[in-house]
Enzyme design. Structure first.
Site, PDB file in Angstrom:
ATOM      1  N   ASP A  17     107.543 -49.386  11.797  1.00 28.04           N
ATOM      2  CA  ASP A  17     106.459 -49.725  12.715  1.00 28.04           C
ATOM      3  C   ASP A  17     106.966 -49.439  14.127  1.00 28.04           C
ATOM      4  OD1 ASP A  17     104.061 -50.997  13.752  1.00 28.04           O
ATOM      5  OD2 ASP A  17     105.384 -52.654  14.295  1.00 28.04           O
TER       6      ASP A  17
ATOM      7  N   CYS B 175     122.770 -69.459 -23.352  1.00 29.88           N
ATOM      8  CA  CYS B 175     121.685 -70.044 -22.558  1.00 29.88           C
ATOM      9  C   CYS B 175     121.379 -69.150 -21.365  1.00 29.88           C
ATOM     10  CB  CYS B 175     122.085 -71.435 -22.074  1.00 29.88           C
ATOM     11  SG  CYS B 175     120.774 -72.264 -21.159  1.00 29.88           S
TER      12      CYS B 175
ATOM     13  N   THR C  79     105.515 -50.887  17.544  1.00 35.40           N
ATOM     14  CA  THR C  79     105.515 -52.003  18.486  1.00 35.40           C
ATOM     15  C   THR C  79     106.300 -53.191  17.941  1.00 35.40           C
ATOM     16  OG1 THR C  79     103.344 -51.303  19.249  1.00 35.40           O
ATOM     17  CG2 THR C  79     104.057 -53.515  19.858  1.00 35.40           C
TER      18      THR C  79
ATOM     19  N   CYS D 174     106.816 -68.111 -11.011  1.00 35.14           N
ATOM     20  CA  CYS D 174     107.031 -66.689 -11.277  1.00 35.14           C
ATOM     21  C   CYS D 174     105.908 -66.178 -12.160  1.00 35.14           C
ATOM     22  CB  CYS D 174     108.388 -66.459 -11.951  1.00 35.14           C
ATOM     23  SG  CYS D 174     108.538 -67.277 -13.550  1.00 35.14           S
TER      24      CYS D 174
END
Length: 664
Positions: A402, A358, A404, A20
């Protein structure tokens, strides 16, 4: 890798184990504190580290590697592509499996021998917390004393001290699972980048001044080099055709489903597939600057643009960890000192506070509604990558599609067969299929498939050949026949005014027209029109979004005529002739005013999918699109976009969310 320049050394490394943006920050903080180190550039997506080291600095290359390794990351001096292991083969995977086995053994022993079970739990804690405690110590020495690893280690060891070995083992095990899942997710994100890079061939056929050919690495090509591109090859570099004609499948870059005819003077993109002709191409851009490289850069930049959230989490942990530890210390110290409390009791409570606080509890706890929403989506074929994406989808006010492969099937189909002579349409179709039977062109395959589906008897053809990018030729029943575009047919055959008008009408309806003619008599025999049809549920899906107050817009690399025809049929806005960077620019513009989702399936959609507030991939699309997106529609249904929005809105609206989700 080391390069010396003006008394300074440019160092390059490959870093393993970054999961990360927080990992990036920890490494950068440690390296910044080292004398002589500057210009640190660490790319999370590609796992590459570059830095400048002064030649007279006390810091040596070995010191840099030692520091990075002490933080729990792998490092190699050559930034090459690594062997990608399965999750259970990795260090984190082995740790989770080992801890799981220890905990299983502890639970089994605890049933019959409670005392021995506690010892096995304690062993699991010590084995499991060791790598985190070691990393916490290294981070503390390198400038990050209050890390998540520090809090987790203190909490687990504290629980062990107060006799709660089982709880401590559970904390370590869950934290290890969280680390492993984060690592797997990071690997999937990088898989999309690797898939993009694999589109450009590793080698190219370089032509010398005398016409000689030799195979070289594509990365070594320079501007103005001449390369040979054979039928079936991928174009090795962006350039311009200086000799030859062919059809090129540019769908990886533009998304256009039908191959484009290219000839001398036309530009070609790296990664495009040469269909039928031999081309000589002059290189115009190096490997680092070609179209695919730019798409990769756009994806990396778009993923980095989501970093504010990661930076917030990192800033939060800087304050959260010391605050919790200070609070726990006060709980241990103040009651005994001020109120005369029992030290052992308040030590227990202070350590219990650390255990409860924690951060793995924060990471792993998912609200019931979100968990139910993710599960409900999975049952319906809606794969959503986390609660954050699920929450955001419901706030979307604009969905960019999009064309196609998303709004359309992505495959051309025969829509019209017309005869110009006394022959029937079935006879013309049979001749078309015969001439095209030996071609690998997508349009040829569609014509042959259509004829076979109609049980048409296809005569045998001989002497098949092709004029690259223009026509295919064959002898059928003793006649020399050819199939070409309307432009080529107008030059090689005789087309009447009525026939030309019929062709123009079909083209205005977004159809690709091929003309069959007799090469000896120059008589036009008939035509076949093909089109990439919209999905059966596309119109319904757009209408559902509109009813929900969501605007739909189509972004496509196809030409304006095609876009207008498809968008007009579906009742939506459109933008055409867009390259990947154009789509990215439009998405960023839309984001200034509203939440935006992008739906796509192709490699060229990856940058827009990554930069949109929510990226949604069609399940039948490319791995790049699916890995880049936040959600995937496994059933390839446009109506599922509306279902995603509805699911999200039901999930985040209390108090009836759980009831609504259970009914979906």
């Amino acid at each position: 890798m080391m390069t010396s320049f003006n008394g300074e050394m440019l160092m390059q490394y490959r870093i393993e184990g970054m999961d990360c943006a927080s990992c990036v920050g920890k490494i950068e903080t440690a390296l910044t504190r080292m004398p002589g180190v500057s210009d640190i550039r660490l790319n999370f997506a590609t796992e590459k580290l570059e830095l400048t080291l002064a030649s007279d600095a006390a810091t040596q290359a070995g010191d840099i590697e030692k520091t990075i390794k002490s933080l729990g990351f792998g490092v190699s001096a050559t930034p090459q592509t690594a062997h990608h292991q399965r999750w259970w083969q990795t260090r984190k995977g082995k740790q989770v499996v080992g801890l799981g086995m220890l905990m299983g053994a502890a639970y089994a022993l605890a049933l019959f021998f409670p005392t021995y079970g506690a010892w096995v739990f304690a062993a699991a804690v010590i084995v499991g917390v060791y790598p985190f405690a070691r990393k916490a110590l290294a981070l503390g020495l390198s400038g990050t004393p209050f890390s998540i690893e520090t809090l987790m280690s203190v909490a687990a060891l504290g629980a062990l001290v107060i006799g709660e070995a089982e709880e401590a083992a559970a904390v370590v095990f869950l934290f290890s699972i969280g680390e492993l899942l984060e690592s797997v997710a990071a690997g999937h994100a990088r898989a999309g980048i690797r898939a993009l890079a694999s589109l450009v061939p590793k080698t190219a056929v370089l032509l010398d001044a005398l016409g000689g050919q030799r195979e070289v690495a594509a990365a070594s090509l320079r501007v103005n080099d001449h390369v040979l591109v054979r039928p079936g090859d991928r174009v090795s570099a962006d350039g311009v055709i200086i000799q030859g004609s062919s059809s090129l499948d540019e769908s990886p870059v533009t998304g256009e489903s039908v191959p484009c005819a290219k000839t001398t003077g036309d530009h070609v993109f790296a990664g495009s597939i040469n269909v039928d002709g031999v081309l000589e191409v002059r290189v115009e851009k190096t490997a680092a600057d070609n179209t695919i490289a730019r798409i990769i850069q756009l994806v990396e930049q778009a993923q980095a643009s989501k970093a504010p959230t990661a930076r917030f989490i990192e800033r939060f942990s800087r304050y959260y960890t010391p605050a919790v530890m200070a609070l726990a210390a006060l709980v241990v110290i103040l009651p005994p000192l001020v109120m005369g409390g029992d030290w052992s009791t308040w030590l227990y409570r202070g350590l219990a506070l650390l255990l409860i606080a924690c951060p793995c509890a924060l990471v792993l706890s998912t609200p019931a509604a979100i968990a139910s929403g993710l599960a409900a989506g999975t049952r319906r074929g809606l794969l959503i990558k986390g609660g954050s994406a699920l929450e955001t989808i419901g706030r979307v006010k604009t969905v960019a599609f999009d064309k196609t492969g998303t709004l359309t099937e992505g495959k051309p189909r025969v829509t019209d067969v017309a005869a110009f002579t006394q022959q029937s349409g079935e006879e013309i179709l049979a001749l078309f299929a015969s001439v095209e039977s030996g071609s690998n062109h997508p349009l040829a395959k569609a014509i042959v498939a259509h004829a076979e589906a109609a049980d048409t008897l296809i005569p045998t053809a001989s002497n098949a050949s092709a004029t690259a990018g223009k026509a295919v030729h064959a002898t059928v029943a003793g006649r020399a026949l050819a199939i070409g575009s309307p432009v080529y047919a107008a030059q090689a055959a005789i087309l009447s005014t009525e026939q030309q008008a019929q062709i123009e009408t079909l083209q205005n309806d977004d159809k690709t027209v091929s003309v069959l003619f007799d090469e000896q008599s120059r008589e036009a025999l008939g035509l076949v029109a093909l089109r990439d049809e919209s999905r059966d549920d596309a119109q319904q899906g757009v209408a559902q979004l509109k009813a929900m107050g969501v605007r739909s817009v189509m972004l496509t690399g196809d030409n304006r005529r095609t876009a207008q025809a498809i968008a007009g049929h579906l009742g939506m806005e459109w933008q055409a002739e867009l390259l990947p960077e154009d789509k990215l620019h439009l998405i960023n513009e839309m984001k200034l005013n509203t939440k935006v989702a992008m739906v796509g399936d192709g490699i060229n959609d990856a940058p827009a999918l990554a930069t949109a507030d929510v990226g949604i991939a069609m399940g039948g699309g490319t791995d790049v699109a699916i890995e880049t997106a936040d959600a995937a529609l496994l059933k390839n249904s446009v109506t599922d976009v509306a279902h995603l929005v509805a699911l999200s809105r039901a999930t985040v609206i209390p108090p009836f969310s759980t009831v609504l989700i259970c009914r979906i």
